[in-house]
Design a protein around this motif. Structure first.
Motif, PDB file in Angstrom:
ATOM      1  N   LEU A 358     -87.898 -69.163 -18.274  1.00  0.00           N
ATOM      2  CA  LEU A 358     -86.543 -69.483 -17.833  1.00  0.00           C
ATOM      3  C   LEU A 358     -86.239 -70.966 -18.009  1.00  0.00           C
ATOM      4  CD1 LEU A 358     -86.065 -67.422 -14.541  1.00  0.00           C
ATOM      5  CD2 LEU A 358     -84.883 -67.106 -16.713  1.00  0.00           C
ATOM      6  N   GLY A 359     -87.218 -71.814 -17.660  1.00  0.00           N
ATOM      7  CA  GLY A 359     -87.003 -73.249 -17.801  1.00  0.00           C
ATOM      8  C   GLY A 359     -86.749 -73.678 -19.230  1.00  0.00           C
ATOM      9  N   LEU A 360     -87.266 -72.916 -20.185  1.00  0.00           N
ATOM     10  CA  LEU A 360     -87.072 -73.214 -21.611  1.00  0.00           C
ATOM     11  C   LEU A 360     -85.980 -72.337 -22.226  1.00  0.00           C
ATOM     12  CD1 LEU A 360     -90.834 -73.555 -22.632  1.00  0.00           C
ATOM     13  CD2 LEU A 360     -89.194 -75.398 -22.198  1.00  0.00           C
ATOM     14  N   SER A 361     -85.133 -71.747 -21.356  1.00  0.00           N
ATOM     15  CA  SER A 361     -83.995 -70.913 -21.786  1.00  0.00           C
ATOM     16  C   SER A 361     -84.424 -69.627 -22.472  1.00  0.00           C
ATOM     17  CB  SER A 361     -83.046 -71.711 -22.692  1.00  0.00           C
ATOM     18  OG  SER A 361     -82.517 -72.824 -22.006  1.00  0.00           O
ATOM     19  N   GLY A 362     -85.620 -69.141 -22.173  1.00  0.00           N
ATOM     20  CA  GLY A 362     -86.072 -67.878 -22.748  1.00  0.00           C
ATOM     21  C   GLY A 362     -85.794 -66.718 -21.813  1.00  0.00           C
ATOM     22  N   HIS A 363     -84.498 -66.486 -21.540  1.00  0.00           N
ATOM     23  CA  HIS A 363     -84.131 -65.440 -20.583  1.00  0.00           C
ATOM     24  C   HIS A 363     -84.554 -64.055 -21.076  1.00  0.00           C
ATOM     25  CE1 HIS A 363     -81.614 -68.833 -19.446  1.00  0.00           C
ATOM     26  NE2 HIS A 363     -81.461 -68.269 -18.261  1.00  0.00           N
ATOM     27  N   GLY A 364     -84.445 -63.820 -22.376  1.00  0.00           N
ATOM     28  CA  GLY A 364     -84.845 -62.527 -22.928  1.00  0.00           C
ATOM     29  C   GLY A 364     -86.337 -62.288 -22.769  1.00  0.00           C
ATOM     30  N   ALA A 365     -87.143 -63.313 -23.040  1.00  0.00           N
ATOM     31  CA  ALA A 365     -88.590 -63.188 -22.893  1.00  0.00           C
ATOM     32  C   ALA A 365     -88.976 -63.000 -21.428  1.00  0.00           C
ATOM     33  CB  ALA A 365     -89.287 -64.425 -23.456  1.00  0.00           C
ATOM     34  N   TYR A 366     -88.277 -63.713 -20.533  1.00  0.00           N
ATOM     35  CA  TYR A 366     -88.524 -63.559 -19.100  1.00  0.00           C
ATOM     36  C   TYR A 366     -88.316 -62.111 -18.669  1.00  0.00           C
ATOM     37  CZ  TYR A 366     -87.143 -63.629 -14.149  1.00  0.00           C
ATOM     38  OH  TYR A 366     -87.010 -63.351 -12.828  1.00  0.00           O
ATOM     39  N   ALA A 367     -87.178 -61.544 -19.052  1.00  0.00           N
ATOM     40  CA  ALA A 367     -86.884 -60.158 -18.679  1.00  0.00           C
ATOM     41  C   ALA A 367     -87.845 -59.188 -19.357  1.00  0.00           C
ATOM     42  CB  ALA A 367     -85.440 -59.813 -19.044  1.00  0.00           C
ATOM     43  N   ALA A 368     -88.171 -59.435 -20.632  1.00  0.00           N
ATOM     44  CA  ALA A 368     -89.060 -58.522 -21.360  1.00  0.00           C
ATOM     45  C   ALA A 368     -90.441 -58.466 -20.727  1.00  0.00           C
ATOM     46  CB  ALA A 368     -89.168 -58.963 -22.823  1.00  0.00           C
TER      47      ALA A 368
END
Length: 424
Positions: A358-368
């Motif tokens: 999330l801190g690196l704007s990886g919202h998709g990876a966070y959710a996945a």
């Protein structure tokens, strides 16, 4: 600039410590609630209550997206304010009002859909528990919005006060319910109504009312949409972190689940010391990754590994005894406590790697990562194994998969930034 940075750092430490201290108080209060209820209710009654507890706090976890987006939009509106508004008008929607609308919508959806799942989850009758769940959801959305406004405006002391009020208020209401009728229904309503304690802050504190009335940096429609996206991402994490009793319920026969309270209470006791403070501290962790990259992640994972490795043998030796102190009829083997402690450490690691994404704007990876962990845990819970074994296997195997997804994205992200640097 250097002096400003140093000043900010000096202010950040006590603020973070206050949030951590409040989260510990909230976690201890949650412990006390579970212990009081376990000592008061019968085994079958507590099994029913714990599935309500898991569903309610699972939904609360989903609403963590309201807090995250409220904090973001309040901070963004302060950093990059729009043109001055005409007298008497705001530049954006009131974040608190939008949070309440989201909460009321969520409560209505719970009630409207309860006929599809209420009997499966709560048994019969189920309307009272479903209604209490809806009230709790509506109240907690307001709490999440207000705490996000406080975080976004930098008021960490008031955020710590909100955390403390929520946890201690729930303990007080549950104690009063036990002194009163002491029924499962009374305890259910006491637990749900505690989520409305934030209204006391709005009523009594002018600074809190100003934070509650903070404008957003986008329109109301966009803010609702962003909150919905954030909540969908946190839903997967909530299902595994606090909604796990519900997953156990839907994968277990009525006969077996009636005796599940000892394992579920052991699960709550082993994960709360790590996950309650870490969940409250997640926003600070995301901010550190934004400013410092993933370097803090390595240090925190190292500390977590040491705590988990040290905690496993302690849980093996002391866990069964502590559980019998809570209720002499509750028997869980030491190796199960050890496995649950390992699972708690892995979920904490999954929380950390997700915060880094999330801190690196990886919202998709966070959710996945969270979706993969939850799906794997649900599949493992369906195995034909004794209940304690299924629970341990699910809580170890699912998070391992989710951590792998997060780390794969973090490595790819770092390589991508390195390649961009080489090109530049």
């Amino acid at each position: 600039m250097a002096g400003a940075s140093a000043g900010e750092g000096s202010r950040r430490t006590p603020s973070s410590a206050g949030v951590l201290g409040a989260s510990v108080i909230s976690g201890v209060s949650g412990y006390a609630v579970l212990v009081l209820i376990a000592r008061h209710l019968t085994l079958a009654e507590n099994s029913r209550f714990l599935v309500f507890w898991g569903l309610l706090f699972g939904l609360f976890g989903c609403l963590g997206g309201v807090q995250a987006e409220a904090a973001r939009t309040v901070r963004a509106a302060q950093v990059t304010p729009g043109p001055p508004a005409p007298p008497g008008r705001r530049t954006g929607p009131t974040v608190g009002t939008v949070s309440v609308v989201v909460g009321l919508t969520g409560g209505v959806l719970v009630l409207a859909s309860a006929s599809l799942w209420g009997e499966e989850v709560f048994g019969s009758p189920w309307w009272a528990e479903a209604t209490a769940t809806a009230i709790g959801v509506a109240g907690f959305a307001g709490y999440s919005g207000l705490s996000g406004c406080e975080i976004g405006s930098g008021a960490y002391r008031r955020y710590a006060g909100l955390l403390t009020t929520d946890g201690v208020g729930r303990l007080v209401l549950v104690a009063l319910a036990i002194v009163g009728s002491g029924s499962v229904l009374a305890l259910t309503w006491a637990t749900a109504l505690a989520s409305c304690g934030w209204l006391c802050w709005v009523a009594s504190c002018p600074q809190t009312r100003r934070a509650w009335s903070a404008p957003a940096d986008v329109s109301a429609a966009h803010l609702v949409g962003r909150m919905a996206v954030a909540c969908s991402a946190t839903a997967a994490s909530a299902a595994l972190v606090v909604g796990f009793p519900v997953l156990v319920r839907v994968t277990t026969s009525d006969e077996v689940y009636a005796g599940a309270a000892p394992v579920l209470l052991a699960l709550a006791l082993t994960r709360a010391p790590l996950l309650v403070p870490l969940t409250a501290y997640q926003g600070v962790l995301v901010a550190r990754v934004v400013s410092d990259g993933i370097r803090p992640l390595g240090r925190l994972l190292g500390l977590l590994t040491a705590v988990t490795v040290g905690g496993v043998p302690v849980a093996w030796a002391a866990g069964p005894w502590l559980l019998r102190v809570v209720n002499p009829e509750y028997l869980v083997a030491g190796q199960v406590f050890a496995g649950l402690t390992l699972g708690a450490g892995l979920i904490a690691a999954l929380t950390m790697t997700g915060a880094a994404c999330l801190g690196l704007s990886g919202h998709g990876a966070y959710a996945a990562g969270w979706l993969a962990a939850t799906a794997a845990s649900l599949a493992l819970l369906a195995l034909a194994l004794p209940l304690p074994t299924r629970v341990v296997v699910a809580l170890v195997g699912g998070p391992v998969l989710g951590i792998g997804v997060h780390l794969a994205w973090l490595v790819a992200h770092r390589r991508g930034r390195g390649a961009q640097g080489d090109t530049a």
